[in-house]
Motif scaffolding. Structure first.
Motif, PDB file in Angstrom:
ATOM      1  N   ILE A 101     -33.868  10.861   1.321  1.00  0.00           N
ATOM      2  CA  ILE A 101     -35.333  11.388   1.965  1.00  0.00           C
ATOM      3  C   ILE A 101     -36.114  10.279   1.982  1.00  0.00           C
ATOM      4  CG2 ILE A 101     -36.241  11.477  -0.280  1.00  0.00           C
ATOM      5  CD1 ILE A 101     -37.389  14.439   0.367  1.00  0.00           C
ATOM      6  N   GLY A 102     -37.125  10.398   2.938  1.00  0.00           N
ATOM      7  CA  GLY A 102     -37.926   9.297   3.466  1.00  0.00           C
ATOM      8  C   GLY A 102     -37.139   8.505   4.250  1.00  0.00           C
ATOM      9  N   GLY A 103     -37.442   6.782   3.478  1.00  0.00           N
ATOM     10  CA  GLY A 103     -36.791   5.909   4.369  1.00  0.00           C
ATOM     11  C   GLY A 103     -35.337   5.850   4.346  1.00  0.00           C
ATOM     12  N   SER A 104     -34.648   6.779   3.399  1.00  0.00           N
ATOM     13  CA  SER A 104     -33.216   6.809   3.422  1.00  0.00           C
ATOM     14  C   SER A 104     -32.568   7.821   4.352  1.00  0.00           C
ATOM     15  CB  SER A 104     -32.830   7.191   1.802  1.00  0.00           C
ATOM     16  OG  SER A 104     -33.077   5.939   0.908  1.00  0.00           O
ATOM     17  N   SER A 105     -33.441   8.584   5.393  1.00  0.00           N
ATOM     18  CA  SER A 105     -33.053   9.423   6.065  1.00  0.00           C
ATOM     19  C   SER A 105     -33.789   9.387   7.587  1.00  0.00           C
ATOM     20  CB  SER A 105     -33.081  10.943   5.531  1.00  0.00           C
ATOM     21  OG  SER A 105     -34.323  11.305   5.681  1.00  0.00           O
ATOM     22  N   LEU A 106     -35.016   8.858   7.364  1.00  0.00           N
ATOM     23  CA  LEU A 106     -35.687   9.175   8.838  1.00  0.00           C
ATOM     24  C   LEU A 106     -35.298   8.271   9.968  1.00  0.00           C
ATOM     25  CD1 LEU A 106     -39.333   9.416   7.280  1.00  0.00           C
ATOM     26  CD2 LEU A 106     -38.128  11.194   8.751  1.00  0.00           C
ATOM     27  N   GLY A 107     -34.792   7.052   9.572  1.00  0.00           N
ATOM     28  CA  GLY A 107     -34.531   6.049  10.516  1.00  0.00           C
ATOM     29  C   GLY A 107     -32.913   6.583  11.207  1.00  0.00           C
ATOM     30  N   ARG A 289     -36.151  12.517  23.429  1.00  0.00           N
ATOM     31  CA  ARG A 289     -35.132  12.035  22.242  1.00  0.00           C
ATOM     32  C   ARG A 289     -35.980  10.909  21.365  1.00  0.00           C
ATOM     33  NH1 ARG A 289     -31.393   9.157  26.767  1.00  0.00           N
ATOM     34  NH2 ARG A 289     -33.143  10.183  28.019  1.00  0.00           N
ATOM     35  N   LEU A 290     -37.146  10.808  21.614  1.00  0.00           N
ATOM     36  CA  LEU A 290     -37.958   9.732  20.694  1.00  0.00           C
ATOM     37  C   LEU A 290     -38.746  10.750  19.550  1.00  0.00           C
ATOM     38  CD1 LEU A 290     -38.899   6.754  22.824  1.00  0.00           C
ATOM     39  CD2 LEU A 290     -37.173   6.971  21.118  1.00  0.00           C
ATOM     40  N   GLN A 291     -38.617  12.065  19.652  1.00  0.00           N
ATOM     41  CA  GLN A 291     -39.507  12.780  18.717  1.00  0.00           C
ATOM     42  C   GLN A 291     -39.100  12.640  17.365  1.00  0.00           C
ATOM     43  OE1 GLN A 291     -38.429  16.744  19.690  1.00  0.00           O
ATOM     44  NE2 GLN A 291     -40.504  17.446  19.067  1.00  0.00           N
ATOM     45  N   LEU A 292     -38.213  12.131  16.870  1.00  0.00           N
ATOM     46  CA  LEU A 292     -38.160  11.693  15.391  1.00  0.00           C
ATOM     47  C   LEU A 292     -38.404  10.409  15.334  1.00  0.00           C
ATOM     48  CD1 LEU A 292     -34.710  13.744  14.520  1.00  0.00           C
ATOM     49  CD2 LEU A 292     -37.139  14.390  14.286  1.00  0.00           C
ATOM     50  N   PHE A 293     -38.017   9.633  16.211  1.00  0.00           N
ATOM     51  CA  PHE A 293     -38.666   8.083  16.085  1.00  0.00           C
ATOM     52  C   PHE A 293     -40.052   8.143  15.713  1.00  0.00           C
ATOM     53  CE2 PHE A 293     -41.073   4.642  17.675  1.00  0.00           C
ATOM     54  CZ  PHE A 293     -40.255   3.349  17.090  1.00  0.00           C
ATOM     55  N   TRP A 296     -40.171   8.714  12.190  1.00  0.00           N
ATOM     56  CA  TRP A 296     -40.040   7.518  11.435  1.00  0.00           C
ATOM     57  C   TRP A 296     -41.221   6.424  11.453  1.00  0.00           C
ATOM     58  CZ3 TRP A 296     -39.808   2.277  13.354  1.00  0.00           C
ATOM     59  CH2 TRP A 296     -39.192   1.437  12.480  1.00  0.00           C
ATOM     60  N   TYR A 297     -41.632   6.213  12.424  1.00  0.00           N
ATOM     61  CA  TYR A 297     -42.970   5.126  12.434  1.00  0.00           C
ATOM     62  C   TYR A 297     -44.157   5.959  11.752  1.00  0.00           C
ATOM     63  CZ  TYR A 297     -47.549   4.668  14.682  1.00  0.00           C
ATOM     64  OH  TYR A 297     -49.043   4.465  14.881  1.00  0.00           O
ATOM     65  N   CYS A 298     -44.367   7.088  11.667  1.00  0.00           N
ATOM     66  CA  CYS A 298     -45.353   7.755  10.862  1.00  0.00           C
ATOM     67  C   CYS A 298     -45.191   7.516   9.487  1.00  0.00           C
ATOM     68  CB  CYS A 298     -45.618   9.296  11.111  1.00  0.00           C
ATOM     69  SG  CYS A 298     -46.281   9.682  12.596  1.00  0.00           S
ATOM     70  N   GLN A 299     -43.805   7.536   8.861  1.00  0.00           N
ATOM     71  CA  GLN A 299     -43.918   7.201   7.489  1.00  0.00           C
ATOM     72  C   GLN A 299     -43.959   5.511   7.337  1.00  0.00           C
ATOM     73  OE1 GLN A 299     -40.150   6.404   5.944  1.00  0.00           O
ATOM     74  NE2 GLN A 299     -40.454   6.757   3.958  1.00  0.00           N
ATOM     75  N   LEU A 300     -43.490   5.050   8.286  1.00  0.00           N
ATOM     76  CA  LEU A 300     -43.590   3.509   8.070  1.00  0.00           C
ATOM     77  C   LEU A 300     -45.054   2.835   8.176  1.00  0.00           C
ATOM     78  CD1 LEU A 300     -41.903   0.603   8.327  1.00  0.00           C
ATOM     79  CD2 LEU A 300     -42.380   0.691  10.884  1.00  0.00           C
ATOM     80  N   TRP A 301     -45.711   3.323   9.044  1.00  0.00           N
ATOM     81  CA  TRP A 301     -47.135   2.931   9.238  1.00  0.00           C
ATOM     82  C   TRP A 301     -47.941   3.590   8.281  1.00  0.00           C
ATOM     83  CZ3 TRP A 301     -48.757  -0.471  12.719  1.00  0.00           C
ATOM     84  CH2 TRP A 301     -50.093  -0.570  12.918  1.00  0.00           C
TER      85      TRP A 301
END
Ligand code: PA5
Length: 457
Positions: A101-107, A289-293, A296-301
């Motif tokens: 979950i979170g950083g362990s799956s979003l990327g 194709r960048l929808q989930l990117f 990932w960015y939202c969590q990181l930021w």
């Protein structure tokens, strides 16, 4: 399919071209008083250089460094053999349940979607098991055969409640289907090398495992085994991914703002907040194709920057709220709000230069009267025109914005993009005077959830 086979119409140079970052629309010359004045940027150079020096000082410390996450492009190739060997074992199954979950799956999820045309045939289907949702889990399991299903449990800390619960349930499901001894042959773990429940399980049951470098936190870990193992299992070119990250790292070694794209992004995003009170950062790719990117960015930021800056005026809030949008869909949904409502936002558009599988629009003679401008046009030209139009109206309305232009969608370009945003996030955190690597309030929530579970009768 290899990247070279896939991209027949683009040459090798296009495939490894650097990402372009266009920041001109952040300036007063493009958007008027809401933009940044050149003298404001110049005055800010000492702070930027200090942040850059801080990151640079870590360069030779490799995975032991404070910013190990920014050196993965150079450091991880040494572990590729081990990762590939495990990925090959996973690839013999028809389905892989990736628990995390979170950083362990979003990327990994983001890159699987972004690189969908690069996934090899006859590779396993990945099912990301993230949130606790009994119905969804039931649906996934109802379609799977235990004998053909592998489990990969990914957790940096090795004890996150959602992932631990899922792993317990799924190990049990597997053992009921194939027997306890065989079930253990179908489980893999990615976690901290020394601590946590998962590491303990690895030791007790001799389960195969890969380490997450201790200095690399969850949301910065997609370029470790956390992302590389599931991606390699479906045939993504993980070597090119790391090469892209290393190439972006090399590009960002200068303290010249105009040549260091991560520093440029950080500088403008920070100044938008501190000088123009813009606290909402909308990211709007014009590529499905960048929808989930963007997730990932939202969590990181958000998790890196949403903190209290205690270095100035006895503590002020830091960070800008990342908001997801999608072009052209949100032109028909959010754009009205962006254009006319408060001037509290800045925008990042993501544009794709080279579209694979472009199609000409078959305009029948009878349709020409209604759509004369579609004559001899292709799908890629339509989406380009839409992006240009939205960017123009946003700029004319005085909203600062930048464009990230991707030469193509391949592993090398995505590697650059990941490193670019990880680096920009860390620079921005240093500018705010906060620690971009921790998440103290998230930890508090995890501890409280455990307290509530203890109190349940
Ligand atoms: O960035 C972070 O550290 C978090 O978002 C984690 O990725 C998330 O909480 C999952 O933690 P773990 O990988 O330890 O299971």
């Amino acid at each position: 399919m290899a990247d070279t086979e896939l991209c027949r119409s683009c040459d090798r140079k296009t495939m490894t071209k650097p990402i372009e970052i266009l920041t001109g629309n952040f300036l007063v010359t493009a958007v008027g008083s809401e933009g940044i004045r050149p003298e404001e940027l110049n005055k800010f150079h000492p702070e930027l250089q200090a942040a850059h020096r801080h990151v640079r000082a870590d360069y030779n410390r490799g995975l032991a460094g404070e910013f190990a996450a920014l050196q993965l492009g150079r450091e991880m190739p040494a572990q590729l053999g081990e990762i590939r060997a495990m990925a090959d074992a996973l690839a013999t199954y028809s389905d892989v349940l990736v628990i995390g979950i979170g950083g362990s799956s979003l990327g990994a999820k983001a890159l699987q979607l972004a690189l969908m045309f690069h996934i090899r045939e006859n590779r396993p289907r990945l099912h990301f098991i993230e949130n606790i949702d009994t119905y969804q889990l039931e649906r996934v399991l109802s379609k799977l055969e235990p004998a053909h299903t592998a489990l990969v449990c990914i957790s940096k800390s090795g004890g996150t409640i959602e992932s631990a619960v899922h792993f317990m349930i799924l190990r049990d499901w597997l053992a009921r289907g194939v027997g306890a001894t065989q079930a253990r042959q179908q489980q893999w773990i990615v976690t901290d090398p020394g601590r946590g429940w998962l590491r303990d399980l690895v030791r007790r049951e001799r389960l195969p495992s890969l380490p997450v470098p201790p200095q690399v936190g969850g949301r910065y870990s997609v370029l470790t085994a956390v992302g590389l193992l599931p991606l390699a299992a479906i045939g993504v070119d993980i070597e090119s991914l790391l090469k892209g990250a290393a190439d972006n790292e090399a590009r960002c070694q200068t303290d010249d703002l105009a040549s260091n794209p991560a520093m440029e992004i950080a500088a403008y995003c920070y100044l938008m907040d501190r000088l123009r009170q813009k606290r909402i950062s909308v990211m709007m790719p014009y590529v499905n194709r960048l929808q989930l990117f963007v997730d990932w960015y939202c969590q990181l930021w958000a998790e890196s920057l949403g903190k209290w800056d205690r270095s100035i005026h006895n503590s002020v809030p830091a960070g800008t709220l990342p908001v997801r949008a999608m072009g052209a869909i949100d032109q028909h949904s959010q754009l009205q709000m962006y254009l006319e409502s408060r001037h509290d936002k800045f925008f990042t558009f993501i544009e794709l230069e080279h579209w694979e599988h472009d199609r000409p629009i078959p305009l029948a003679t009878a349709d020409q009267e209604f759509f004369p401008y579609l004559k001899n046009r292709s799908m890629a030209e339509v989406i380009h025109a839409e992006l240009q139009a939205t960017r123009s109206v946003i700029t004319e309305a005085g909203h600062p914005n930048m464009t990230i232009r991707l030469p193509a969608m391949n592993a090398h370009v995505l590697g650059q993009l990941i490193d670019l945003y990880q680096r920009a996030t860390i620079y921005t955190g240093l500018l705010y005077g906060i620690n971009p690597l921790d998440q103290p309030s998230v930890e508090k929530g995890k501890i409280l959830a455990i307290e509530y579970l203890r109190g349940m009768t």
